[in-house]
Design a protein around this motif. Sequence first.
Motif, short mmCIF file in Angstrom:
data_model
loop_
_atom_site.label_atom_id
_atom_site.label_comp_id
_atom_site.label_asym_id
_atom_site.label_seq_id
_atom_site.Cartn_x
_atom_site.Cartn_y
_atom_site.Cartn_z
N PRO C 21 49.69 39.20 36.49
CA PRO C 21 50.45 39.57 37.70
C PRO C 21 49.62 40.42 38.67
O PRO C 21 48.88 41.30 38.26
N LEU C 22 49.78 40.12 39.95
CA LEU C 22 49.16 40.93 41.00
C LEU C 22 50.01 42.19 41.17
O LEU C 22 51.22 42.11 41.39
N SER C 45 46.10 42.00 37.66
CA SER C 45 45.20 41.94 38.81
C SER C 45 45.64 43.00 39.82
O SER C 45 46.75 42.93 40.35
N PRO C 46 44.82 44.01 40.08
CA PRO C 46 45.24 45.09 40.97
C PRO C 46 44.89 44.81 42.43
O PRO C 46 43.88 44.16 42.72
#
Lengths: 274, 274, 274
Positions: C21-22, C45-46
Amino acid sequence: MDNKLVFEVERLLNEVKNKKPLVHNITNYVTVNDCANILLALGASPIMADDVKEAADITKISSALVINIGTLNERTIESMILAGRKANELNIPVVFDPVGAGASEFRNATTKKILEEIKISVLRGNMSEVKFISGLKSTTKGVDASENDVKTCNDQGIKVARNLANKLNCTVAITGVTDIVSDGERVAILKNGTKMLSNVTGTGCMTSALVGGFCGAGSDYFIAAISGIISMGIAGEIAFEKAGKIGTGSFHIAIIDAISNLDSETIRNMIKIK
Amino acid sequence: MDNKLVFEVERLLNEVKNKKPLVHNITNYVTVNDCANILLALGASPIMADDVKEAADITKISSALVINIGTLNERTIESMILAGRKANELNIPVVFDPVGAGASEFRNATTKKILEEIKISVLRGNMSEVKFISGLKSTTKGVDASENDVKTCNDQGIKVARNLANKLNCTVAITGVTDIVSDGERVAILKNGTKMLSNVTGTGCMTSALVGGFCGAGSDYFIAAISGIISMGIAGEIAFEKAGKIGTGSFHIAIIDAISNLDSETIRNMIKIK
Amino acid sequence: MDNKLVFEVERLLNEVKNKKPLVHNITNYVTVNDCANILLALGASPIMADDVKEAADITKISSALVINIGTLNERTIESMILAGRKANELNIPVVFDPVGAGASEFRNATTKKILEEIKISVLRGNMSEVKFISGLKSTTKGVDASENDVKTCNDQGIKVARNLANKLNCTVAITGVTDIVSDGERVAILKNGTKMLSNVTGTGCMTSALVGGFCGAGSDYFIAAISGIISMGIAGEIAFEKAGKIGTGSFHIAIIDAISNLDSETIRNMIKIK
């Protein structure tokens, strides 16, 4: 070696660990994580806050304020002034790190403004920055001291530090291969450290943060400045021994490790002071 | 393997170590510490300054400017433009890292503005970003390339890089599993690196910073782009060998270690270039 | 030990690794690099973006939003509100980390504003912060919980968490020596961790980021909060085992290593939950 001085540094380290002083940092975004971690490693408690709406409030609850202009911007200058004034009002010590003074008109003007409006307890910079502030001829290479200025001999360096200390009525610490600290009367020459410290960003900023931690635990800021600088120098030597051959990334981490293990015995055994 | 090219990369590395170029970075606050440390590890000298009142002054004393829009904000856009114009005026090379281009209207508009107002020397991005800038259909996943775009085959990637290089009159570097660099005429395909580099934030930003370091020491920016990308790729392989099984934290530190130990022999032995 | 709960945590970890996930973070500049790296280590995912012109756009493409007021400033408050509103509109979970609530009027007012204008999914803070938000008598020491507040007994802590969860209609997580999580009905007492976690800056921020990562992969935010906190606690124990005696720098890196190696088996074997 001045045994009384060494004893005072040892005592102050223990005071930091007992009191866990809250240290307010208005600093740059390049090395801020290291500054927070080095203060925690020392036993102090860091807080970073730079908005104009809270800077003075945070200073009010702190035991020391560290102002660092590494990535200066217009928004934070006013915060620095407000926090500094509050510190002065409450007799909270102020450490000033004039990163890159001499490198741009903006940094020069801000440095001037801070020194005019705030009573500083300790000014810590490299030879280029301190010479610039003293109104002497200096050359700067960005945020690092120029090779010319680094060559300033000890005798001249002592004079620079002592004169500026008297002018600003504070302790002046010039860090480099040899570190010079003076409060205008007393002078200490410190010889700990390793050249490799200049290969990691923020070792200067971290030293200023450490000085802030020590200032927050005692009232003799000359001793606090020596303590912060000696701590970083010794940590550099220990880190170099452990990780110097591995690379600058591991060396960086080993510096923080060494500060977190620093005790009075290590200081007594390793300190190089004149 | 193109021996002349390899020789030029080796030579440029030694130039960086001799000249210690000052590299001005206007970059994001996520990876800024790594960018400073990787430049120091390489032998260059980093300075970070993003206020509108000093950006151009700092560029003026620097040998290269790196603009990175990773955490773009309105305050720094003008600084980017002012610094870029000053760089153009003085023929100082400009590296542009369009982090997240395609992910928001704000980043898209800023990317467009920068490319219109500043003559770039090297544009370094991932496939999604470069396709977006080229006006091609791209999908982005935040600041990382999308899986679809990563699949862009080499032949198509070369065409994208070469066309954009010609359009912008600069060197375009697309980094990913395979890296493609073109100045519009010359093309290099680089195969160094490891998948693990995508598990640490800022390996792209650090690569752009390295390219800036190399640009600051030479005048062929196509070679400088290759040198920066190859350095990070080789460092990634060395770090993976040393710390890949320990975890991404240790791998991160090992990357910086590897850059600090990088020499022309290592490059000669490990470079994978077509 | 609640086996069903443990199973759900394990399952959610695998979901994060599958979905990547972003996670949109509007956070402080002290620990932002660690927050990005810990999310990558987890498998998420940052993306960090805090300008008012793109905050909502970035939230729109993300699976979770993490708001952290560690280095609050006026520029980013509006971004937090806009991003939060967009998240609420699209049913994207919002994690709120009220760093230093109670330490300044500015942080207090901002905390109040955020809680009034945004529907939070998980509020994660230390005992001083959560007590302050609950309108209870609390003492704060900058960004760390005060020793007095840390002594709040479990029974009282559970009541505080549950009441605030009901009032805000969200999950409340109080982290400390013992962690307490409640969604108003369910309560979990978590016992993983090590005292050394308080000697590294950002372990709280990283925990909030991890909670964001888990929120982005599932729909039960009570489980997501437990998962994030348990992950950090277990990583702390593993890191302490590996590097506790080396120092806080190495311990810091070992935390990220441990998260990057975290799997469901490790969770099953090490989780301490009541």
